[in-house]
Design an enzyme around this catalytic site. Structure first.
Site, PDB file in Angstrom:
ATOM      1  N   ASP A  42      -9.354  11.629   7.896  1.00 36.63           N
ATOM      2  CA  ASP A  42      -8.254  11.540   8.857  1.00 36.63           C
ATOM      3  C   ASP A  42      -7.868  10.071   8.971  1.00 36.63           C
ATOM      4  O   ASP A  42      -8.227   9.267   8.112  1.00 36.63           O
ATOM      5  CB  ASP A  42      -8.626  12.211  10.194  1.00 36.63           C
ATOM      6  CG  ASP A  42      -9.738  11.473  10.927  1.00 36.63           C
ATOM      7  OD1 ASP A  42     -10.131  10.375  10.469  1.00 36.63           O
ATOM      8  OD2 ASP A  42     -10.198  11.981  11.963  1.00 36.63           O
ATOM      9  N   HIS A  73     -19.562   9.845   1.741  1.00 32.53           N
ATOM     10  CA  HIS A  73     -19.950   8.523   2.243  1.00 32.53           C
ATOM     11  C   HIS A  73     -21.478   8.429   2.249  1.00 32.53           C
ATOM     12  O   HIS A  73     -22.149   9.378   2.681  1.00 32.53           O
ATOM     13  CB  HIS A  73     -19.391   8.334   3.661  1.00 32.53           C
ATOM     14  CG  HIS A  73     -19.677   6.983   4.210  1.00 32.53           C
ATOM     15  ND1 HIS A  73     -18.940   5.859   3.865  1.00 32.53           N
ATOM     16  CD2 HIS A  73     -20.641   6.548   5.055  1.00 32.53           C
ATOM     17  CE1 HIS A  73     -19.444   4.806   4.485  1.00 32.53           C
ATOM     18  NE2 HIS A  73     -20.471   5.198   5.202  1.00 32.53           N
ATOM     19  N   ARG A  86       0.817  -1.210   0.000  1.00 39.92           N
ATOM     20  CA  ARG A  86       0.000   0.000   0.000  1.00 39.92           C
ATOM     21  C   ARG A  86       0.858   1.272   0.000  1.00 39.92           C
ATOM     22  O   ARG A  86       0.607   2.214  -0.732  1.00 39.92           O
ATOM     23  CB  ARG A  86      -0.936  -0.014   1.215  1.00 39.92           C
ATOM     24  CG  ARG A  86      -1.871   1.182   1.241  1.00 39.92           C
ATOM     25  CD  ARG A  86      -2.988   1.020   2.221  1.00 39.92           C
ATOM     26  NE  ARG A  86      -2.519   0.925   3.577  1.00 39.92           N
ATOM     27  CZ  ARG A  86      -3.295   1.149   4.648  1.00 39.92           C
ATOM     28  NH1 ARG A  86      -4.559   1.462   4.478  1.00 39.92           N
ATOM     29  NH2 ARG A  86      -2.823   1.037   5.862  1.00 39.92           N
TER      30      ARG A  86
END
Ligand code: GRF
Length: 192
Positions: free
Chosen positions: A142, A110, A66
């Site tokens: 965050d 979202h 990642r």
């Protein structure tokens, strides 16, 4: 000064289109969609972005860790002098390396009224819980999962007989209104 925005997508890209339309129509002043990045080469949104003349880049993970994948994304964002990032159906969680590189400069949308139903399948979670009102949230990203400071929300009723599909499409309509408004409000504050 024009704020240079990058939109990160993984799929359909309808929120990307809503943001690009709003910029084009002057509803988000002093902003430019400078780049659309997808981690999926076959994302439907990529072709749509290209049709609209937006600059696109595919940055695949290709079995990399990642951090390595994100390092490439961050260096492209820096090379393009990106000021603000909008996640729009980007299906990967960002690591602290990425989030901290653009602290309070990454927005996400979202499909629930956070802090309810973070994570995947928010509309299904809402239906299964039996809530009567759901909606969508734009928030700063965050290092928590969908838990950053909330910028704006819109509520949507959950109707008897709703399916995941019917609720998702009612929420999506509101997402397309909410995201441009939320981005415009963030830019208005930044540009004061
Ligand atoms: C939207 O429901 C958004 O809230 C969620 O992923 C979906 C992306 O849809 N994060 P699209 O790719 O913008 O059409």
């Amino acid at each position: 000064m024009t704020t240079r925005i990058a939109i990160l997508i993984s799929g359909r890209g309808s929120n990307m289109v809503a943001l690009a339309d709003a910029v084009r129509e002057g509803r988000i002043p002093n902003a430019e969609i400078a780049l659309v990045i997808s981690d999926q080469p076959d994302a439907k949104g990529l072709a749509i972005a290209e049709e609209r003349g937006l600059k696109t880049v595919v940055i695949e993970r290709r079995g990399r860790k990642r951090e390595e994948h994100e390092q490439e994304i961050v260096s492209v964002l820096r090379a393009e002098r990106i000021d603000l990032i909008c996640l729009a159906g980007y299906m990967r969680v960002l690591s602290p390396f990425f989030v901290d590189a653009f602290s309070l400069r990454i927005l996400n949308i979202h499909p629930s009224l956070l802090p309810s139903f973070p994570g995947l399948d928010a509309q299904r979670q809402a239906l299964e819980h039996g809530v009567k009102v759901s909606g969508c949230t734009v928030h700063f990203v965050d290092n928590t999962l969908d838990g950053g400071p909330i910028i704006a929300q819109r509520a949507v009723p959950v109707l008897d007989g709703d399916t995941v599909e019917s609720l998702s499409s009612r929420i999506l309509e509101q997402e397309h209104i909410l995201y441009p408004e939320a981005l415009a409000s963030v830019l208005a504050l930044r540009q004061q």
